[in-house]
Design an enzyme around this catalytic site. Sequence first.
Site, PDB file in Angstrom:
ATOM      1  N   ALA A   1      20.906  29.865  83.668  1.00 21.09           N
ATOM      2  CA  ALA A   1      19.629  29.475  83.063  1.00 21.09           C
ATOM      3  C   ALA A   1      18.958  30.618  82.318  1.00 21.09           C
ATOM      4  O   ALA A   1      17.751  30.597  82.096  1.00 21.09           O
ATOM      5  CB  ALA A   1      18.687  28.888  84.120  1.00 21.09           C
ATOM      6  N   SER A   2      19.733  31.635  81.941  1.00 17.62           N
ATOM      7  CA  SER A   2      19.197  32.785  81.183  1.00 17.62           C
ATOM      8  C   SER A   2      17.971  33.381  81.864  1.00 17.62           C
ATOM      9  O   SER A   2      16.998  33.763  81.209  1.00 17.62           O
ATOM     10  CB  SER A   2      18.859  32.358  79.743  1.00 17.62           C
ATOM     11  OG  SER A   2      19.980  31.842  79.090  1.00 17.62           O
TER      12      SER A   2
ATOM     13  N   GLY B   1      20.825  34.563  77.200  1.00 14.24           N
ATOM     14  CA  GLY B   1      22.255  34.323  77.433  1.00 14.24           C
ATOM     15  C   GLY B   1      22.764  33.009  76.881  1.00 14.24           C
ATOM     16  O   GLY B   1      23.774  32.963  76.169  1.00 14.24           O
ATOM     17  N   GLU B   2      22.099  31.904  77.201  1.00 17.25           N
ATOM     18  CA  GLU B   2      22.542  30.601  76.711  1.00 17.25           C
ATOM     19  C   GLU B   2      21.965  30.238  75.342  1.00 17.25           C
ATOM     20  O   GLU B   2      22.664  29.616  74.528  1.00 17.25           O
ATOM     21  CB  GLU B   2      22.194  29.528  77.743  1.00 17.25           C
ATOM     22  CG  GLU B   2      23.081  29.611  78.963  1.00 17.25           C
ATOM     23  CD  GLU B   2      22.378  29.201  80.244  1.00 17.25           C
ATOM     24  OE1 GLU B   2      23.007  28.478  81.033  1.00 17.25           O
ATOM     25  OE2 GLU B   2      21.228  29.601  80.455  1.00 17.25           O
TER      26      GLU B   2
ATOM     27  N   GLY C   1      29.007  40.010  82.999  1.00 18.53           N
ATOM     28  CA  GLY C   1      29.304  40.493  81.658  1.00 18.53           C
ATOM     29  C   GLY C   1      28.122  40.452  80.708  1.00 18.53           C
ATOM     30  O   GLY C   1      28.232  40.880  79.564  1.00 18.53           O
ATOM     31  N   GLN C   2      26.988  39.937  81.173  1.00 21.54           N
ATOM     32  CA  GLN C   2      25.821  39.816  80.300  1.00 21.54           C
ATOM     33  C   GLN C   2      24.988  41.091  80.236  1.00 21.54           C
ATOM     34  O   GLN C   2      24.046  41.185  79.457  1.00 21.54           O
ATOM     35  CB  GLN C   2      24.953  38.640  80.753  1.00 21.54           C
ATOM     36  CG  GLN C   2      24.003  38.913  81.923  1.00 21.54           C
ATOM     37  CD  GLN C   2      24.653  38.844  83.284  1.00 21.54           C
ATOM     38  OE1 GLN C   2      25.778  39.287  83.467  1.00 21.54           O
ATOM     39  NE2 GLN C   2      23.945  38.284  84.252  1.00 21.54           N
TER      40      GLN C   2
ATOM     41  N   ALA D   1      10.184  41.293  77.925  1.00 20.07           N
ATOM     42  CA  ALA D   1      11.558  40.870  77.640  1.00 20.07           C
ATOM     43  C   ALA D   1      11.880  39.487  78.193  1.00 20.07           C
ATOM     44  O   ALA D   1      11.478  39.134  79.292  1.00 20.07           O
ATOM     45  CB  ALA D   1      12.544  41.883  78.219  1.00 20.07           C
ATOM     46  N   LYS D   2      12.642  38.722  77.408  1.00 23.30           N
ATOM     47  CA  LYS D   2      13.095  37.398  77.820  1.00 23.30           C
ATOM     48  C   LYS D   2      14.622  37.342  77.778  1.00 23.30           C
ATOM     49  O   LYS D   2      15.272  38.091  77.047  1.00 23.30           O
ATOM     50  CB  LYS D   2      12.526  36.319  76.894  1.00 23.30           C
ATOM     51  CG  LYS D   2      11.017  36.229  76.924  1.00 23.30           C
ATOM     52  CD  LYS D   2      10.506  35.022  76.153  1.00 23.30           C
ATOM     53  CE  LYS D   2      10.565  35.213  74.669  1.00 23.30           C
ATOM     54  NZ  LYS D   2       9.885  34.118  73.939  1.00 23.30           N
TER      55      LYS D   2
ATOM     56  N   THR E   1      16.995  38.404  83.308  1.00 23.82           N
ATOM     57  CA  THR E   1      16.135  39.414  82.687  1.00 23.82           C
ATOM     58  C   THR E   1      14.668  39.139  82.995  1.00 23.82           C
ATOM     59  O   THR E   1      13.917  40.048  83.375  1.00 23.82           O
ATOM     60  CB  THR E   1      16.349  39.457  81.159  1.00 23.82           C
ATOM     61  OG1 THR E   1      17.678  39.906  80.889  1.00 23.82           O
ATOM     62  CG2 THR E   1      15.362  40.410  80.498  1.00 23.82           C
TER      63      THR E   1
END
Length: 332
Positions: free
Chosen positions: A87-88, A286-287, A47-48, A282-283, A91
């Site tokens: 852990a995001s 998410g968290e 969903g991210q 890009a980074k 990407t």
Amino acid sequence: MKKKGKGIGCTFYGTGYGNGFPDVSRSIAQLERDGSVTVYVGATEVGQGAKTVLSQIAAEVMALPLSGIHFVCENTDETPDAGTAAASRQTYNTGNAIKRTAELLLKEMKVTAARHWGVSTPGRISMDSGKLVHPENAAATLSYREVAMIKGQELLRVEDSFTAMTTRLDDETGQGNPYWPYTFNVYGVEVEVDTDTGKVSVVKAVCAQDVGRAVNPKLIEGQMDGGFAMGLGYALMEDVNLQQGHMKHDRYSNYLIPTAMDLPDLEKIIVEAPESTAPFGAKGIGEPVMLGVAPAILNAIYDAVGVRMTEIPVTPDRLLVALKQHEGKEGI
């Protein structure tokens, strides 16, 4: 009585597994006979927006529209391991793997075109909307489909990987470089505290989030909205009520989460500071978008009523107890 207060919460977050743990993503890119490109990667979509952003990265490298990228994931029979959706990291990590793999595929396509044209400088071949352009004659082009036809029955297929930079902290000194990259944000909120009922309402909120480079601003804003909602629930509502190892609040009738009625409009500020080691800068966020919400709310409660809450969620009953204790101390 209703009292208002304002608070901020600032965070920094190291993306990826970190602390020297191997953080590797792999991907495969394949030129199809119709000139489209298929990316095979074990990046899970939860969903991210991973499928969209990672497809965009491949499309950018290949100079193709998004419709020219086929994204295959979540199938261990076909896809190489790209690590967890945690852990995001997708990407940055898997985005880098896909960018490297797409660049490798493009390099092989240029080698094929150079042989076809009889030129010795494939690196000088340029691209233009799904076509390769002759280095010395701009009128001579090969579409990606024509490159695939030159290869015949052999599909052009390459694989590459990316490993994040991380070192284990020294057990004695605590020194090291456990994460890379880091992302940063700040939340500001205004709350309204009802001192008669103990209810806390967030009436205004703003988030400024460092994203490196905004590959897809709409998805970023969606993650900021979702992170704020989750952080608000964490701060004010969500309590599993653990008693002797048993969760007493084990269903949505007693484990409360925010609804649309609990959320103010969030002002979203996207801060772009491209990361040199990231795919197009890009980074992942998410968290991080969840982390500053609760501290900002707790600080705003303190600003409103002078009570420093040290336990979350700040439910009405807990806040009323704290207010009474505070009044008692002031009375002394």
